[in-house]
Design a protein around this motif. Structure first.
Motif, mmCIF file in Angstrom:
data_model
loop_
_atom_site.group_PDB
_atom_site.id
_atom_site.type_symbol
_atom_site.label_atom_id
_atom_site.label_comp_id
_atom_site.label_asym_id
_atom_site.label_seq_id
_atom_site.Cartn_x
_atom_site.Cartn_y
_atom_site.Cartn_z
ATOM 1 N N MET A 33 -5.686 -7.993 -3.985
ATOM 2 C CA MET A 33 -6.208 -7.609 -2.690
ATOM 3 C C MET A 33 -5.744 -6.230 -2.221
ATOM 4 N N PRO A 34 -4.462 -5.854 -2.370
ATOM 5 C CA PRO A 34 -4.049 -4.504 -1.978
ATOM 6 C C PRO A 34 -4.828 -3.413 -2.715
ATOM 7 N N ALA A 35 -5.124 -3.651 -3.993
ATOM 8 C CA ALA A 35 -5.901 -2.672 -4.762
ATOM 9 C C ALA A 35 -7.318 -2.552 -4.200
ATOM 10 N N LEU A 64 0.806 -1.213 0.000
ATOM 11 C CA LEU A 64 0.000 0.000 0.000
ATOM 12 C C LEU A 64 0.845 1.272 0.000
ATOM 13 N N SER A 65 2.153 1.125 0.182
ATOM 14 C CA SER A 65 3.041 2.292 0.100
ATOM 15 C C SER A 65 3.441 2.592 -1.347
ATOM 16 N N ARG A 66 3.096 1.689 -2.257
ATOM 17 C CA ARG A 66 3.407 1.887 -3.674
ATOM 18 C C ARG A 66 2.388 2.826 -4.316
ATOM 19 N N PRO A 67 2.708 3.390 -5.474
ATOM 20 C CA PRO A 67 1.729 4.245 -6.179
ATOM 21 C C PRO A 67 0.448 3.466 -6.474
ATOM 22 N N PRO A 68 -0.691 4.097 -6.345
ATOM 23 C CA PRO A 68 -1.982 3.406 -6.531
ATOM 24 C C PRO A 68 -2.115 2.688 -7.869
ATOM 25 N N GLU A 69 -1.558 3.266 -8.932
ATOM 26 C CA GLU A 69 -1.698 2.658 -10.254
ATOM 27 C C GLU A 69 -0.941 1.336 -10.373
ATOM 28 N N ILE A 91 -9.981 5.133 -0.050
ATOM 29 C CA ILE A 91 -10.125 6.410 -0.757
ATOM 30 C C ILE A 91 -11.578 6.712 -1.133
ATOM 31 N N GLU A 92 -12.450 5.727 -1.068
ATOM 32 C CA GLU A 92 -13.850 5.943 -1.451
ATOM 33 C C GLU A 92 -14.748 5.994 -0.211
ATOM 34 N N GLY A 93 -14.528 6.998 0.617
ATOM 35 C CA GLY A 93 -15.328 7.145 1.828
ATOM 36 C C GLY A 93 -14.923 6.146 2.885
ATOM 37 N N ALA A 94 -13.756 6.360 3.466
ATOM 38 C CA ALA A 94 -13.155 5.373 4.361
ATOM 39 C C ALA A 94 -14.023 5.001 5.550
ATOM 40 N N ASN A 95 -14.857 5.923 6.025
ATOM 41 C CA ASN A 95 -15.653 5.661 7.225
ATOM 42 C C ASN A 95 -17.108 5.294 6.936
ATOM 43 N N ILE A 98 -11.530 -8.038 4.459
ATOM 44 C CA ILE A 98 -10.222 -8.316 3.847
ATOM 45 C C ILE A 98 -9.204 -8.665 4.918
ATOM 46 N N LEU A 99 -9.151 -7.867 5.990
ATOM 47 C CA LEU A 99 -8.187 -8.112 7.059
ATOM 48 C C LEU A 99 -8.513 -9.382 7.826
ATOM 49 N N GLN A 100 -9.783 -9.630 8.066
ATOM 50 C CA GLN A 100 -10.173 -10.825 8.809
ATOM 51 C C GLN A 100 -9.775 -12.089 8.057
ATOM 52 N N GLU A 101 -10.027 -12.118 6.768
ATOM 53 C CA GLU A 101 -9.663 -13.292 5.965
ATOM 54 C C GLU A 101 -8.148 -13.496 5.952
ATOM 55 N N MET A 102 -7.414 -12.395 5.790
ATOM 56 C CA MET A 102 -5.957 -12.480 5.746
ATOM 57 C C MET A 102 -5.383 -12.997 7.076
ATOM 58 N N ILE A 103 -5.859 -12.456 8.173
ATOM 59 C CA ILE A 103 -5.342 -12.840 9.481
ATOM 60 C C ILE A 103 -5.743 -14.281 9.809
ATOM 61 N N HIS A 104 -6.999 -14.618 9.522
ATOM 62 C CA HIS A 104 -7.478 -15.979 9.794
ATOM 63 C C HIS A 104 -6.632 -17.023 9.071
ATOM 64 N N LYS A 105 -6.323 -16.737 7.828
ATOM 65 C CA LYS A 105 -5.497 -17.673 7.034
ATOM 66 C C LYS A 105 -4.097 -17.821 7.636
ATOM 67 N N ALA A 106 -3.563 -16.707 8.183
ATOM 68 C CA ALA A 106 -2.198 -16.737 8.720
ATOM 69 C C ALA A 106 -2.116 -17.469 10.054
ATOM 70 N N ILE A 107 -3.148 -17.366 10.887
ATOM 71 C CA ILE A 107 -3.049 -17.946 12.234
ATOM 72 C C ILE A 107 -3.680 -19.324 12.327
#
Length: 271
Positions: A237-239, A227-232, A246-250, A261-270
């Motif tokens: 998943m990072p995209a 996510l530190s890379r340029p958006p293009e 950027i599209e209304g974060a809250n 997205i985070l739940q799936e990623m973390i669940h898979k890792a642990i």
């Protein structure tokens, strides 16, 4: 009555109309002929206008002298009005507000450096902790639209407070297992941390020992790096994650998508 008597004593013939204000602010032509006059010399219409002028009053109960002096210092020097959380602090005194204000004092927030000094001065830390606590009570919320409802609904009676506090403590203990990573990552941004907190809340689905997240550090670091890379340059998943920010974060839909997205990623890792 004492305040009214003091006002009446003050507004006598020794009180000239806008004696000092007229030097700093433009005065309507209606009032210019009366500059320098005493109150009793004014026409009845102007006397009535003074008495009928609406004043906004906000009662500040349970504020100590330091908080009040800081408030008036802001009002006098930078003309900052009370924000929503400061108003909640002055309006509510019951179960919910005392609970979240206590939770906001946890050393964990300093450990991950989530809040700035300015946040603490303006009670933004308490406001955000309130949003996190609302997740436990009723799931992910749409921005701050429902926050006042939680303060009002749980001001006098707070059902299941003990179990909600236990769940909050369980989530914080889980997050402590990756606090060094959080402190150095994009998850010190409130939109990202909100989703991380919600995901970890879902992963701690059972009471008891908190879920250890240490094995999730690697994929979270990878996401943080991507996510530190340029958006293009982002794909996959990072995209998708970047789009939710950027599209209304809250907004509710974006918060839920980011949490999933985070739940799936973390669940898979642990797992």
């Amino acid at each position: 009555q004492q305040r009214l008597r003091a006002i009446l004593e003050f507004m006598n013939d020794e009180w000239p109309l806008i004696a000092t204000t007229a030097k700093s602010y433009p005065v309507s032509d209606v009032y210019k002929p009366h500059i320098g006059k005493h109150y009793s010399e004014l026409p009845n219409t102007i006397q009535d206008a003074i008495w009928n002028f609406p004043l906004a009053v906000q009662e500040l109960r349970d504020w100590d002298d330091l908080e009040i002096r800081d408030l008036f210092r802001r009002l006098n020097y930078v003309v900052e009005k009370l924000n929503k959380q400061e108003l909640r602090h002055s309006q509510y005194f019951g179960e919910f507000v005392t609970t979240v204000e206590r939770l906001a004092k946890d050393s964990f927030w300093d450990d991950i450096q989530l809040f700035s000094r300015s946040d603490s001065q303006r009670m933004k830390d308490i406001e955000f902790v309130s949003e996190l606590f609302a997740i436990i009570i009723d799931g992910v919320q749409d921005q701050q639209k429902t926050l006042d409802r939680f303060y009002a609904d749980y001001d006098v009676v707070f059902p299941k407070k003990t179990s909600h506090l236990a769940k909050f403590d369980q989530i914080i203990k889980s997050l402590r297992t990756i606090r060094e990573f959080i402190r150095e990552s994009r998850f010190t941004k409130k939109a990202d941390f909100y989703a991380l907190f919600a995901a970890v809340s879902n992963l701690n689905s059972r009471p008891g020992a908190p879920v250890n997240l240490s094995r999730a550090i690697a994929p979270l670091k990878k996401l943080d790096h991507e996510l530190s890379r340029p958006p293009e340059e982002l794909t996959g998943m990072p995209a998708s994650y970047f789009t939710t920010v950027i599209e209304g974060a809250n907004k509710l839909a974006k918060r839920k998508e980011r949490t999933e997205i985070l739940q799936e990623m973390i669940h898979k890792a642990i797992s």
